[in-house]
Write an enzyme that holds these catalytic residues in place. Sequence first.
Site, mmCIF file in Angstrom:
data_model
loop_
_atom_site.group_PDB
_atom_site.id
_atom_site.type_symbol
_atom_site.label_atom_id
_atom_site.label_comp_id
_atom_site.label_asym_id
_atom_site.label_seq_id
_atom_site.Cartn_x
_atom_site.Cartn_y
_atom_site.Cartn_z
ATOM 1 N N ASN A 142 -17.236 1.874 -7.126
ATOM 2 C CA ASN A 142 -15.782 2.049 -7.188
ATOM 3 C C ASN A 142 -15.513 3.186 -8.154
ATOM 4 O O ASN A 142 -16.303 3.400 -9.077
ATOM 5 C CB ASN A 142 -15.121 0.746 -7.676
ATOM 6 C CG ASN A 142 -13.612 0.778 -7.512
ATOM 7 O OD1 ASN A 142 -12.897 1.413 -8.280
ATOM 8 N ND2 ASN A 142 -13.122 0.090 -6.499
ATOM 9 N N HIS B 126 5.869 5.486 -2.002
ATOM 10 C CA HIS B 126 4.488 5.366 -2.486
ATOM 11 C C HIS B 126 4.338 6.091 -3.814
ATOM 12 O O HIS B 126 4.697 7.259 -3.927
ATOM 13 C CB HIS B 126 3.505 5.962 -1.462
ATOM 14 C CG HIS B 126 2.076 5.775 -1.866
ATOM 15 N ND1 HIS B 126 1.161 6.786 -1.863
ATOM 16 C CD2 HIS B 126 1.416 4.675 -2.301
ATOM 17 C CE1 HIS B 126 -0.018 6.313 -2.276
ATOM 18 N NE2 HIS B 126 0.115 5.040 -2.544
ATOM 19 N N HIS C 296 -1.209 -1.806 -5.941
ATOM 20 C CA HIS C 296 -2.649 -1.804 -5.660
ATOM 21 C C HIS C 296 -3.421 -1.459 -6.930
ATOM 22 O O HIS C 296 -2.923 -0.714 -7.778
ATOM 23 C CB HIS C 296 -2.974 -0.775 -4.577
ATOM 24 C CG HIS C 296 -2.660 -1.254 -3.189
ATOM 25 N ND1 HIS C 296 -3.462 -0.999 -2.119
ATOM 26 C CD2 HIS C 296 -1.621 -1.989 -2.710
ATOM 27 C CE1 HIS C 296 -2.944 -1.537 -1.025
ATOM 28 N NE2 HIS C 296 -1.813 -2.145 -1.359
ATOM 29 N N GLU D 240 -8.811 -1.306 4.159
ATOM 30 C CA GLU D 240 -9.333 0.056 3.960
ATOM 31 C C GLU D 240 -10.864 0.073 3.916
ATOM 32 O O GLU D 240 -11.490 1.048 4.317
ATOM 33 C CB GLU D 240 -8.730 0.693 2.707
ATOM 34 C CG GLU D 240 -9.080 -0.004 1.410
ATOM 35 C CD GLU D 240 -8.348 0.597 0.197
ATOM 36 O OE1 GLU D 240 -7.350 1.298 0.398
ATOM 37 O OE2 GLU D 240 -8.795 0.349 -0.926
HETATM 38 C C1 NOJ Z 1 -6.003 2.986 -2.704
HETATM 39 C C2 NOJ Z 1 -5.088 2.044 -1.996
HETATM 40 O O1 NOJ Z 1 -5.651 0.781 -1.875
HETATM 41 C C3 NOJ Z 1 -4.770 2.648 -0.653
HETATM 42 O O2 NOJ Z 1 -4.013 1.755 0.125
HETATM 43 C C4 NOJ Z 1 -4.048 3.954 -0.871
HETATM 44 O O3 NOJ Z 1 -3.819 4.538 0.368
HETATM 45 C C5 NOJ Z 1 -4.888 4.891 -1.711
HETATM 46 N N1 NOJ Z 1 -5.323 4.251 -2.890
HETATM 47 C C6 NOJ Z 1 -4.130 6.134 -2.097
HETATM 48 O O4 NOJ Z 1 -3.101 5.796 -2.965
HETATM 49 CA CA CA Z 2 -7.526 -0.075 -3.241
#
Ligand code: NOJ
Ligand code: CA
Length: 702
Positions: free
Chosen positions: A194, A413, A483, A508
């Site tokens: 990560n 966002h 997030h 994701e």
């Molecule tokens: C990680 C997030 O979990 C994801 O959903 C987002 O698109 C990217 N960061 C970019 O912010």
């Molecule tokens: Ca994430």
Amino acid sequence: MKKIVLSLIAFAAFGSAAAIETLTSPDSQIKLTFDLTPEGAPEYSVTYKGKAIVKPSTLGFTLKDDAPLIDRFKQGKVTYSSTDETWVPVWGENDSIANRYNEMTVPLSQKAGGKTRKMNIVFRAYDDGVGFRYVFPRQSTKEFTITDELSQFALTGDHTAWWIPGDYDTQEYKYTRSRLSDIRATSEGARMHNLSQTGFSPTGVQTSLMLKTDDGLYINLHEAALIDYPAMHLNLDDSTMTFTSWLTPDINGDKAVVTTPFKTPWRTIMVSDKATDILASDLILNLNDPCVIDDTSWIHPTKYMGVWWEMITNKSSWAYCDAENFDLATFDYSKATPNGRHGANNENVKRYIDFAADAGMDQLLVEGWNIGWEDWSGKEKEYVFDFLTPYPDFDIDSLNAYAKSKGIKLMMHHETSGSIPNYEKYIDRAYDLMNRYGYDAVKSGYVGNILPKGENHYNQKSVRHYLECVKKAADKHIMVNAHEAVRPTGLCRTYPNLVGNESACGTEYQSFGGLPTAHVTILPFTRLQGGPMDYTPGIFRMNISEFAPGNTSHVNSTVANQLALYLTMYSPLQMAADFPEHYAEKADAFQFIKDVPVDWSKSVYLDAEPGEFIVVARKDKKSENWYVGGVNAEEPREFILDLDFLDPGKNYEATIYSDTDDAHYLTNPEAYQITRRKAGAESRIKLHMAPGGGFAISLKEI
Ligand code: NOJ
Ligand code: CA
């Protein structure tokens, strides 16, 4: 609302040999005992239906430059009370929640260095588990610097555990199922890469931790109401099977600085002989304070699409151009050459708006709308975004007006890239901009190491920041979905504008190499205990390379499994994460995503086993219709669904979205079938769940 509070003075003991105090759950199945050891150390234990769950375990703290709060305590007058009430959540799995518990407060005091220090421990026993917290009353010591919290959980054996490695910065790990005794050997291998990760011990794990004993008891350890304190991990002594709390340190290596009076978060132990009881438990919510937002009319469950999956799969980019290593303050976008891959461009956003509006969605998330994405990730850069300036090809004014004309809203966002100081500098202006254009929900994110350098995602200071954002957002009538923030601990009861968090591997990761099929059968037992997850389900095309060349990842799920996630992964915020064109290809299956509600009057967990499968039925809050979802892990499963949860005497039309006999998450993931039949409370439906498969059913009253 019914509330009975009765206070009984139970027993007064000063000095040594205090009697054992007992607290029992309202149904008498759970018993918690408390006493002081001969050394004056606080000690508790828990039984369920007569079986030991937690063996005698001590409680206390070590302090910086001060004597520890571990032993030499004297016990004051123990008081008991009971509460039996129901409360109404703004949104949720059920339209009312019973909060029934017995409570015991143990006042403790200790003389050290000429001072008397006071520390109370409050225990609550519910039918589905217990919670305890430390309360530091007002006293002459104004501030304690905690170097360790030493809350023990002495387990009774080498249980099976579903765990992710302890980490100060991320919960984005795949779960490992192992015996407790195998954590040490498997921990290093469980640490996927990560952009920000900080382990602390080979036997450290995160909460919520799911456990199962060899005689079939389900136990869950977590925390509730994490406010102004670091997140708690657990560290295992694998010679005794005893976990001890392990807090996330601050930049100086201390764990927490608390000013009296102060209450720590609750430490929670759920227990049942039924896995479904753990899923249905409201313990964490009940241990949080009631809602503090007077007018909640602006908070609403939301179904949304996003200009998102295309960036995640690398079909398009967040960035407008290919510049690198620049200073946002001086970079001139008007002179930059567009990279031709920017997803958040006017035309593409309009295409999504049209589709999302036709599909009856509430909102459309657009990522990559704002400047700075060329130089954002993994750089530990302080000034990386301003959250205010749109890219040249994103016309914020006209796109918001266009969305509005179609009856939906854009979703904001805010990726902070971990630069908390920068976000705090801009947040008022960023929220004001949202108010100005009519955005009422923000997805925020904290990718990468937290700045200033040396801070961590889960320490006291960061925990404070996440809640400050939620409170500030509430003042401006903004819903938050954060997030990479700290994992939730039920604060959505107090602040229901906190409609989502990530804090685990979401969809994701299907694009970053894939997720194990068991993942979604574990999350509701672990991550979802503290609050809803923005898991982002609804993927219909499983071979990513077909539309995002170069990405060889495969979505390890069938279409029916994706549909079921709208039921099994409870959230008031649900995304339809795939592209409009993929939904158009499978319009019959997409009908379920259009239909499925995001708010419920009643939820019934029908059957489940962590790591294997989950089946849940939910009744729509706004109609008489029911929906059922089942997700399955690796082994194929035949499931007989008994519809006896339906209202007797009523008739329903059932639409069943299920795996075909030859469906398989790897070899045939997009094979589904849709059948219709009449059904009632006496009906049973036989369902085949493929490996990585599942089913979704809508039951509309006729
Ligand atoms: C990680 C997030 O979990 C994801 O959903 C987002 O698109 C990217 N960061 C970019 O912010
Ligand atoms: Ca994430």
